[in-house]
Design an enzyme around this catalytic site. Structure first.
Site, mmCIF file in Angstrom:
data_model
loop_
_atom_site.group_PDB
_atom_site.id
_atom_site.type_symbol
_atom_site.label_atom_id
_atom_site.label_comp_id
_atom_site.label_asym_id
_atom_site.label_seq_id
_atom_site.Cartn_x
_atom_site.Cartn_y
_atom_site.Cartn_z
ATOM 1 N N TYR A 188 -1.616 38.738 -10.605
ATOM 2 C CA TYR A 188 -2.360 39.984 -10.405
ATOM 3 C C TYR A 188 -3.264 39.854 -9.186
ATOM 4 C CZ TYR A 188 -6.034 37.457 -12.946
ATOM 5 O OH TYR A 188 -6.939 36.516 -13.367
ATOM 6 N N HIS A 229 -5.783 30.168 -18.830
ATOM 7 C CA HIS A 229 -7.126 29.589 -18.916
ATOM 8 C C HIS A 229 -7.189 28.619 -20.088
ATOM 9 C CE1 HIS A 229 -9.232 32.415 -16.137
ATOM 10 N NE2 HIS A 229 -8.221 33.206 -16.468
#
Lengths: 237, 224
Positions: A147, A162
């Site tokens: 993104y 993450h």
């Protein structure tokens, strides 16, 4: 006055850690102290920490790809596993491993992410598990999409997951991101490039398991992480 | 290595990722930190996560010690609120002990006290912890005043920021604390929480964090 203090922490090599500020990431300026951090003696409160957080941060949520019966997330099904190790290569048992990620279209299930990429009603994109006796963790999920970072001058985040790892003790804490091998955006990513040491950069990239070694209809990725361990926590005399 | 279903050990036995030039017995290199980014999931937070005195969400807070609240704002440059920051706190129990092998009195530590909590900041940058007033302890570095260690994570913070909060009740102990004394004297008051009006019979202390600001206002942080 601060220079005579015993340097009890095994010094961490700055070249293996991100350096700020990062171009196009204004928060790395707004939230970075101007003043250098103070060196402190290491006393009991800095050396200790919670040994087991599994009653507080409940594990058991290791399948992000399935929102419920018959509710399969859209995207490439993957399994991400690996080991949490200390600096001596010993497995870290009972560590809490939290992950969160964008969906296959590169959008997060988070009210703060307001871009126009579609949400997937079957994908929330966060999970939590606990490492076993070998320090191992594993998650089923889908491969996240890339993104663009808003107002950054066309910086695209490569697909990444993450990770937040809570090992035994306050020093055994790690917040990082895992990248996928062979992604062209990796070489352009400003977060990866903020780490000067190229070997340390590569440490953030998972390895793909050869498909012939995976008995299932998913792609396998392996990613090990190293926490600060004994070298950061010398025994008290 | 092969796997045969959910939870299978796919790819077990991989060598740890390390720089190729590493010597055989040299320590592994700790994995590089990154920011939590803007999208740390709110769904990770359960009621009670910000209560250091509870072992779990369902557990009652420990009965030992004085229940207190630690509240404040996390602010970035320009004193703007730092939204969606995550704070992690760690402290000794009311008697100054830790349930950890590094504490010689770990066997006497309060079994109903966790000492760890996690809070996040709202749209105004506000956070709140609930805990008990920590005890001080003697350490080889000197007598530690009652304190709470706090780590700050947020978008743009590539490595956690570590600081320590002290309490105004213990001026003499604070003046002798070997960690607080690492700071130049004019900065020390920045790490001492301020009393606020009580809430539901509990004392409240305010500790605001200014991540970046003028030298006399910016919160002091410690090397991690």
């Amino acid at each position: 006055m601060t220079t005579d203090l015993p340097d009890l922490f095994h010094p961490i090599d700055e070249a293996t850690q991100p350096q700020v500020p990062i171009e196009g990431y204004r928060n790395t300026v707004l939230r970075t102290p101007r003043r250098a951090p103070f060196r402190r003696p290491v006393t009991r409160s800095e050396l200790t920490g919670p040994l087991d957080l599994s009653a507080k941060l409940r594990p058991g949520d290791d399948n992000l790809a399935l929102a419920g019966p018959g509710r399969v997330a859209i995207g490439q099904l993957i399994h991400v596993s690996g080991r949490v190790l200390d600096e001596d290569g010993r497995p870290v048992t009972g560590a809490i491993v939290e992950i969160w990620q964008a969906n296959a279209a590169g959008r997060y299930f988070n009210p703060i992410d307001t871009r126009e990429a579609p949400l997937d009603p079957n994908f929330v994109g966060n999970g939590r598990c606990r490492t076993d006796a070998d320090g191992r963790f594993g998650f089923f999920t889908i491969k996240p999409g890339a993104y663009p970072v808003p107002d950054s001058g066309r910086w695209w985040r490569p697909p990444h997951i993450h990770f937040s790892v809570l090992g035994p003790g306050s020093l055994a804490r790690l917040v990082t991101q895992m990248y996928f091998p062979g992604e062209p955006l990796n070489a352009l990513d400003r977060l990866i490039l903020s780490i000067p040491d190229t070997a340390a950069q590569q440490q953030l990239v998972a390895r793909q398991v050869p498909p012939t070694e995976v008995e299932g209809e998913w792609l396998g990725f392996v990613h090990d992480m190293v926490l600060r361990g004994r070298h950061a926590t010398p025994p008290l005399p | 290595m092969t796997g045969a279903g959910r939870g299978a050990r796919i790819g077990a036995g991989r060598e740890p990722a390390t720089p190729a030039a590493r010597l055989p017995n040299a320590p592994l290199v700790p994995t590089g930190w990154h920011t939590i980014g803007p999208f740390f999931p709110r769904t990770f937070f359960q009621v009670g996560d910000n209560d250091l005195a509870r072992l779990s969400a369902e557990a009652a807070p420990t009965a030992r010690g004085e229940r207190i609240r630690l509240i404040g704002h996390v602010l970035e440059e320009g004193a703007q609120p730092c939204v969606n920051a995550v704070l992690e706190a760690w402290q000794a129990d009311a008697a100054g002990r830790f349930r950890h092998p590094h504490d010689p009195e770990a066997h006497l530590a309060d079994p109903d006290f966790l000492g760890w909590g996690r809070a996040w900041t709202d749209a105004e940058g506000r956070y709140e912890f609930r805990t008990v007033m920590p005890g001080g302890y003697r350490d080889r570095a000197g007598p530690r005043a009652p304190h709470v260690n706090i780590a700050v994570l947020a978008s743009g913070i590539m490595r956690r920021l570590c600081t320590t909060v002290f309490f105004p009740d213990f001026a003499a102990a604070n003046a002798a604390d070997p960690v607080l004394c690492c700071l130049p004297e004019p900065l020390r008051p920045l790490l001492v929480a301020r009393p606020e009006p009580d809430a539901e019979g509990e004392r409240v202390f305010r500790f605001d964090l200014l991540l970046r600001g003028a030298p006399q206002e910016e919160t002091p942080f410690f090397l991690d």
